[in-house]
Design an enzyme around this catalytic site. Structure first.
Site, PDB file in Angstrom:
ATOM      1  N   ASN A 212       3.141   6.136 -11.083  1.00 22.13           N
ATOM      2  CA  ASN A 212       1.962   6.000 -11.944  1.00 22.13           C
ATOM      3  C   ASN A 212       1.096   7.232 -11.747  1.00 22.13           C
ATOM      4  OD1 ASN A 212      -0.079   5.518  -9.766  1.00 22.13           O
ATOM      5  ND2 ASN A 212       1.319   3.836  -9.330  1.00 22.13           N
ATOM      6  N   ASP A 281       4.378  -1.882  -8.228  1.00 21.99           N
ATOM      7  CA  ASP A 281       4.683  -3.298  -8.028  1.00 21.99           C
ATOM      8  C   ASP A 281       6.194  -3.554  -8.008  1.00 21.99           C
ATOM      9  OD1 ASP A 281       2.068  -4.204  -7.796  1.00 21.99           O
ATOM     10  OD2 ASP A 281       1.786  -4.199  -9.976  1.00 21.99           O
ATOM     11  N   LYS A 291      22.850  11.850  -8.925  1.00 17.71           N
ATOM     12  CA  LYS A 291      22.172  11.889 -10.215  1.00 17.71           C
ATOM     13  C   LYS A 291      22.972  11.105 -11.250  1.00 17.71           C
ATOM     14  CE  LYS A 291      20.753  15.190 -13.687  1.00 17.71           C
ATOM     15  NZ  LYS A 291      20.904  16.543 -14.181  1.00 17.71           N
ATOM     16  N   PHE A 325      -8.689  -2.599  -3.989  1.00 19.60           N
ATOM     17  CA  PHE A 325      -9.105  -2.034  -5.277  1.00 19.60           C
ATOM     18  C   PHE A 325      -8.461  -2.867  -6.385  1.00 19.60           C
ATOM     19  CE2 PHE A 325     -11.247   2.183  -4.948  1.00 19.60           C
ATOM     20  CZ  PHE A 325     -11.450   2.155  -3.582  1.00 19.60           C
ATOM     21  N   LYS A 339      -8.310 -11.485  -7.391  1.00 21.35           N
ATOM     22  CA  LYS A 339      -7.653 -10.711  -6.322  1.00 21.35           C
ATOM     23  C   LYS A 339      -8.379 -10.886  -4.991  1.00 21.35           C
ATOM     24  CE  LYS A 339      -5.387  -7.525  -9.386  1.00 21.35           C
ATOM     25  NZ  LYS A 339      -5.374  -6.286 -10.119  1.00 21.35           N
ATOM     26  N   LYS A 343      -5.893 -12.505  -2.277  1.00 14.32           N
ATOM     27  CA  LYS A 343      -5.416 -11.592  -1.232  1.00 14.32           C
ATOM     28  C   LYS A 343      -6.207 -11.722   0.067  1.00 14.32           C
ATOM     29  CE  LYS A 343      -3.652  -8.375  -4.679  1.00 14.32           C
ATOM     30  NZ  LYS A 343      -2.919  -7.135  -4.837  1.00 14.32           N
TER      31      LYS A 343
HETATM   32  N1  CTP Z   1      -1.585  -3.556  -3.620  1.00 15.32           N
HETATM   33  C1  CTP Z   1      -0.779  -3.546  -2.507  1.00 15.32           C
HETATM   34  N2  CTP Z   1       0.573  -3.685  -2.626  1.00 15.32           N
HETATM   35  C2  CTP Z   1       1.132  -3.841  -3.846  1.00 15.32           C
HETATM   36  C3  CTP Z   1       0.319  -3.867  -4.993  1.00 15.32           C
HETATM   37  C4  CTP Z   1      -1.043  -3.703  -4.849  1.00 15.32           C
HETATM   38  O1  CTP Z   1      -1.286  -3.408  -1.391  1.00 15.32           O
HETATM   39  N3  CTP Z   1       2.454  -3.970  -3.934  1.00 15.32           N
HETATM   40  C5  CTP Z   1      -3.036  -3.412  -3.436  1.00 15.32           C
HETATM   41  C6  CTP Z   1      -3.622  -2.161  -4.018  1.00 15.32           C
HETATM   42  O2  CTP Z   1      -3.638  -1.116  -3.069  1.00 15.32           O
HETATM   43  C7  CTP Z   1      -5.026  -2.593  -4.409  1.00 15.32           C
HETATM   44  C8  CTP Z   1      -4.876  -4.053  -4.743  1.00 15.32           C
HETATM   45  O3  CTP Z   1      -3.659  -4.464  -4.112  1.00 15.32           O
HETATM   46  O4  CTP Z   1      -5.918  -2.501  -3.326  1.00 15.32           O
HETATM   47  C9  CTP Z   1      -4.828  -4.368  -6.198  1.00 15.32           C
HETATM   48  O5  CTP Z   1      -3.875  -3.566  -6.846  1.00 15.32           O
HETATM   49  P1  CTP Z   1      -3.649  -3.681  -8.430  1.00 15.32           P
HETATM   50  O6  CTP Z   1      -2.557  -2.738  -8.826  1.00 15.32           O
HETATM   51  O7  CTP Z   1      -4.953  -3.591  -9.142  1.00 15.32           O
HETATM   52  O8  CTP Z   1      -3.194  -5.168  -8.608  1.00 15.32           O
HETATM   53  P2  CTP Z   1      -1.887  -5.963  -8.293  1.00 15.32           P
HETATM   54  O9  CTP Z   1      -2.122  -6.776  -7.070  1.00 15.32           O
HETATM   55  O10 CTP Z   1      -0.695  -5.072  -8.283  1.00 15.32           O
HETATM   56  O11 CTP Z   1      -1.839  -6.968  -9.523  1.00 15.32           O
HETATM   57  P3  CTP Z   1      -1.583  -6.667 -11.083  1.00 15.32           P
HETATM   58  O12 CTP Z   1      -0.693  -5.449 -11.121  1.00 15.32           O
HETATM   59  O13 CTP Z   1      -0.917  -7.904 -11.552  1.00 15.32           O
HETATM   60  O14 CTP Z   1      -2.928  -6.459 -11.701  1.00 15.32           O
END
Ligand code: CTP
Length: 405
Positions: A212, A281, A291, A325, A339, A343
């Site tokens: 990303n 995720d 490759k 975040f 969240k 969490k």
């Molecule tokens: N985070 C994490 N590990 C993951 C995904 C997210 O530790 N595999 C943490 C990020 O560092 C951030 C928080 O969770 O502090 C929220 O991340 P975000 O991408 O906004 O949300 P997700 O939990 O991934 O949920 P969604 O993608 O469904 O919004």
């Protein structure tokens, strides 16, 4: 609000006569860029190396270089400037200037001004390595330290005189960073911070990956700000183009799995964990060793969920403060509060991504802090470094006291 940044602060840059004086021009430029108002004081010998006009043009202010001129204002300038100053950088500081400061000699604009100023001072010695190592210079630097001056150790390397050793003026960005920390309070001393930043990348094959656009800027700003305030900071970062922040232990990782492992290793000793990383995720179910060749007209990737690092930390939480975040494109409040509870974290920094003044690659951010008591606080759009300092203020005021009850 910007109390720990140098924006809108009155800074004095003292330049004495060393070959490194040319670097002071860059220091001035960085200070101005950060929004400071800077006035320059030059010694007589500094003017052999760089012309006052250069500093005058860049700072937009007269340079203080003569004690006695027809200009009536000049005769009291050292007092006016000293009263208005929020901080002072002396770079380069020559052996001569260091000696004068250590002994209270006031025979030029810089040394006279220095007797009148009470703001924090960062002295950046730069000279030949033998001169730097001399008993007199070391004794004078000890005196300055015990008088409350901050002294930045010179770097080692090839010097202008052809010798090698300690004596080089550190790079301008390091000086400005260190100076900012001189203005910040030491209110996080003794605390261990673990900060994550940047994206993670999940390989499809050796030349392709899923990721990303996270730049890492927000997490790096938090790490830098915490270090400026005296914390012991470990930054665990995915791939970014940013340099390692000063006074921070930086651990570089690639995948979410590697990030998880590095974070869990630090977790037990951590007081505060700030998870600013944009963790992928999902990862490809399989990552090819070689490759993948172009052949088929369609290619469907099968993805597997990565573990949620923050959620796992929340489950194992004992004494640690957890800050997460939430980057959202809509329904910020609802998603962020969800969240927060799901969490088991102490605070969520939420932001709506997608606009130019906020989110991934921008230098500014517009965030809302969500707290466990159901309240929230929206900040106006501002530099990520300023957001970082306010985040630390809130951790100290609201979160740390509750967590350590
Ligand atoms: N985070 C994490 N590990 C993951 C995904 C997210 O530790 N595999 C943490 C990020 O560092 C951030 C928080 O969770 O502090 C929220 O991340 P975000 O991408 O906004 O949300 P997700 O939990 O991934 O949920 P969604 O993608 O469904 O919004």
């Amino acid at each position: 609000m910007m109390k720990y940044s140098i924006k809108d602060r009155n800074i004095i840059l003292g330049v004495s006569g060393g070959i490194a004086a040319y670097k002071s021009v860059e220091i001035l430029r960085l200070l101005i860029q950060a929004g400071a108002s800077v006035r320059v004081i030059m010694t007589q010998s500094a003017q052999w190396f760089v012309g006052p006009l250069t500093f005058e043009a860049l700072s937009g202010q007269p340079v203080f270089k003569d004690m006695f001129t027809e200009d009536h204002e000049a005769s009291i300038r050292h007092i006016d400037w000293a009263q208005a100053a929020d901080g002072v950088i002396i770079a380069p500081a020559t052996a001569n200037t260091i000696g004068k400061l250590a002994h209270g000699i006031a025979d030029d604009p810089l040394s006279t001004f220095m007797l009148a100023v009470s703001a924090p001072v960062l002295v950046c010695p730069s000279m030949n390595n033998q001169m730097y190592a001399s008993k007199a210079v070391q004794r004078n630097l000890d005196t300055l330290r015990s008088d409350g001056y901050f002294v930045l150790e010179p770097g080692s390397g090839e010097l202008a005189c052809g010798t090698t050793g300690p004596g080089r003026l550190p790079e301008p960005n390091i000086i400005v960073d260190r100076f900012t920390s001189c203005l910040a309070p030491n209110d996080l001393a003794g605390k261990k911070f673990v900060v994550t930043a940047g994206p993670t990348i999940e390989p499809i094959d050796p030349v392709r990956f899923i990721s990303n656009p996270s730049s890492g800027k927000m997490g790096y700003a938090v790490a830098r700000a915490a270090a400026q305030r005296g914390a012991n900071v470990i930054l665990i970062t995915g791939p970014t183009h940013l340099p390692d922040p000063t006074n921070v232990t930086t651990i570089r990782v690639r995948t979410a799995d590697e990030m998880a492992e590095a974070v869990f290793q630090q977790y037990e000793q951590a007081d505060v964990v700030v998870k600013a990383a944009a963790v992928s995720d999902y990862r490809p179910q399989e990552s090819a060793v070689h490759k993948t060749k172009k052949g088929k007209s369609e290619w469907a990737l099968s993805l597997k969920q990565n573990q949620d690092i923050l959620k796992a930390l929340g489950r194992q939480k004992v004494h640690q403060v957890l800050v997460g975040f939430a980057a959202e494109t809509r329904d910020l409040e609802q998603n962020a509060t969800q969240k927060l509870t799901e969490k088991n974290v102490d605070m969520i920094v939420g932001n709506l991504v997608g606009s130019a003044a906020s989110g991934f690659e921008s230098d500014t951010n517009t965030v809302t802090f969500f707290y466990t008591d159901g309240t929230h606080e929206s900040l106006p759009s501002m530099e990520k470094q300023a957001v970082a300092h306010i985040l630390l203020d809130r951790i100290i005021e609201k979160v740390l006291p509750v967590a350590t009850d």
